[in-house]
Structure formats: structure tokens, C-alpha cells
Design an enzyme around this catalytic site. Sequence first.
Site, PDB file in Angstrom:
ATOM      1  N   GLY A  26       0.827  -1.193   0.000  1.00  0.00           N
ATOM      2  CA  GLY A  26       0.000   0.000   0.000  1.00  0.00           C
ATOM      3  C   GLY A  26       0.864   1.246   0.000  1.00  0.00           C
ATOM      4  O   GLY A  26       1.918   1.288  -0.641  1.00  0.00           O
ATOM      5  N   ARG A  48      -1.706 -10.805  -0.231  1.00  0.00           N
ATOM      6  CA  ARG A  48      -2.801 -11.639  -0.713  1.00  0.00           C
ATOM      7  C   ARG A  48      -3.228 -11.176  -2.104  1.00  0.00           C
ATOM      8  O   ARG A  48      -3.032 -10.017  -2.464  1.00  0.00           O
ATOM      9  CB  ARG A  48      -3.979 -11.560   0.263  1.00  0.00           C
ATOM     10  CG  ARG A  48      -3.660 -12.181   1.617  1.00  0.00           C
ATOM     11  CD  ARG A  48      -4.703 -11.868   2.661  1.00  0.00           C
ATOM     12  NE  ARG A  48      -4.373 -12.510   3.929  1.00  0.00           N
ATOM     13  CZ  ARG A  48      -5.036 -12.304   5.059  1.00  0.00           C
ATOM     14  NH1 ARG A  48      -6.058 -11.463   5.077  1.00  0.00           N
ATOM     15  NH2 ARG A  48      -4.680 -12.933   6.170  1.00  0.00           N
ATOM     16  N   HIS A 107       5.258   1.101  12.436  1.00  0.00           N
ATOM     17  CA  HIS A 107       4.488   1.652  13.553  1.00  0.00           C
ATOM     18  C   HIS A 107       4.474   0.594  14.642  1.00  0.00           C
ATOM     19  O   HIS A 107       4.334  -0.596  14.361  1.00  0.00           O
ATOM     20  CB  HIS A 107       3.066   2.001  13.105  1.00  0.00           C
ATOM     21  CG  HIS A 107       2.189   2.561  14.185  1.00  0.00           C
ATOM     22  ND1 HIS A 107       2.642   3.482  15.107  1.00  0.00           N
ATOM     23  CD2 HIS A 107       0.881   2.334  14.495  1.00  0.00           C
ATOM     24  CE1 HIS A 107       1.646   3.803  15.928  1.00  0.00           C
ATOM     25  NE2 HIS A 107       0.574   3.116  15.585  1.00  0.00           N
TER      26      HIS A 107
END
Length: 334
Positions: A26, A48, A107
Site C-alpha cells: 500500500g 494476498r 508503527h
Amino acid sequence: MTTVYYDQDVKTDALQGKKIAVVGYGSQGHAHAQNLKDNGYDVVIGIRPGRSFDKAKEDGFDVFPVAEAVKQADVIMVLLPDEIQGDVYKNEIEPNLEKHNALAFAHGFNIHFGVIQPPADVDVFLVAPKGPGHLVRRTFVEGSAVPSLFGIQQDASGQARNIALSYAKGIGATRAGVIETTFKEETETDLFGEQAVLCGGVSKLIQSGFETLVEAGYQPELAYFEVLHEMKLIVDLMYEGGMENVRYSISNTAEFGDYVSGPRVITPDVKENMKAVLTDIQNGNFSNRFIEDNKNGFKEFYKLREEQHGHQIEKVGRELREMMPFIKSKSIEK
């Protein structure tokens, strides 16, 4: 004391000869993967099937199901949404980890709050660019970078620090500088910034200002311009030079109003409320609420989202943006 590392401070290339699996493709995933690839590293994508899978293939990467990517990798960077990392880790990553693999994150949420608990024989580190993925990629291509954070949670191999710094350099971050931190500090400050200021605080401030003007009889369109549309002008000035640049650039009338009225809006009570928000982050109340709501199908989350979508300021904004073709519309329709 804050420690910052630059290109010249990374003496050893601890990624040399290692295969890196970027899990997710992403915003951050595509930037990390492409920057590492451009710097000559062996990168595979774990994801995926879907649009991101196809996009990674189009961009020239070897793409595999997550489990297969992890099996062949030495360094695994997990760049998936917080709420799905736990399941993907449990089912596809953890069973395929080997001793002295390095598990990395951008993160610290799932590590800090114990959703993911890696085995003791793997390295765990953090490299967190302080900007969105498209900016990480664009600045890299331009020869600069986005400043980043890095931290070490586990050093099983004795090389976790070198691997983390090499990874930061690999995505270009050490061109701008990387600041050493911990998973705890990165997670808690990031969540606080989002909740108290950047997202929660600003959105409620804007909504309250809009409602105050409309309830006083002013046109909603003017209220929108004054409290939301013009926010970008101020934020751009702030981004470029801090509050001093804002005050240098605005009128004396606006600056005087800043000094005398700002403290009337952001009162000492607001700071106390901010402290309460921080406490809920530190003690795990927020993370527990988020995790439990995720398990329940995000019922509370989706309800709150729907309530905000219907606010008058959103309707007025959509109509006004149609008058401004110079704005690339990002309206979210349902």
C-alpha cells in the site's frame, strides 16, 4: 538527548546478501519496496491476491503469498493496517520465522500493546518515516528523503541495530536523518498526535467553529470557508516555518486575535483533557477498545464514521468544492 543518524553514520551494510520481504504493498509498502530495490537490494513482496498484488507484479517485483515470502526472507517488514497485522502474523508470518530473522514495522502499535509477540530468537526493529508513502518515494527519487524514526525492541542476533540503520539507509531515510526512539515512545506519541491534535482535535475544533457560526445565523458556505477551507493556508505556513512563520505572514488583526482569543478557546481544561487522552493511550484503554471493536466487526467504528459523514459541514463542503476546479476532488461518496 536526541540522537540523529545520517548516511555517513551507517558504517556497515547489514542488509548485504539478505533477502527482504515487504509484507503489504500500500502507501508505505510500495515506497519501501521500490526504494530498497533501487538501492540494489533483493526484495520480494508478500501479499494476498488483489489489486495491490497485481500492482506489485506490474512494478517488476516477485510477488508471493505472505507465508511464502516470509519463508525465503531474512528481513520481514510488516506494512499492513494495524487491525489486520495480528491475524496475518499469527497465521502466515510466525509459523515461517527462523532464528535470527529480523521482523520490522513502521508503527509500533501491535508490538507495544502485545498483539504480536515475536519469539525471543528473532530481531525486532522499527523504521517509521514521518510522512506518507508517496512522499517517501517522491523525495527518494528526487535525491532527498523524509526524516524517520528507528528503534530496537529485540536484538537476538546482536546485529539488530545495524540491520535497522541499514534498512533506514536503504529506503533513503538517512539522507534526511533518522531519530532513535523506542516502540513505546513512537506508538504513544503517534497515537496522541492523531487523537488530540491532528485528527481528533482539529476535526472537532473545525466542526465546533462551523456550528458556532451557523447557529449564530451566518451562511454555512461562509462558515465553511472561514473555518475549514482556509485551514490549508495556515497549515502550509506552519509546515514551512512553524508558528512564527504563520504570525509573520498573517495580518496584525489576525495575529492580535490569535494572542487574545486563542487562550479563550484552548483553555487549561483542554490541556487536562489532552492529558486524559494520553493516559488512555499509555494504560492501554484506547488500544483495548480498538482491538475489541475490531473483533466485533468494528460496530462502534462504523457507527461513528457514519455519524460524521452526515455532518452539515461535509454536505456544504462537497457543494463548494464543485465551484473550485483547481482542487482535485477527494470527496468520499457512499
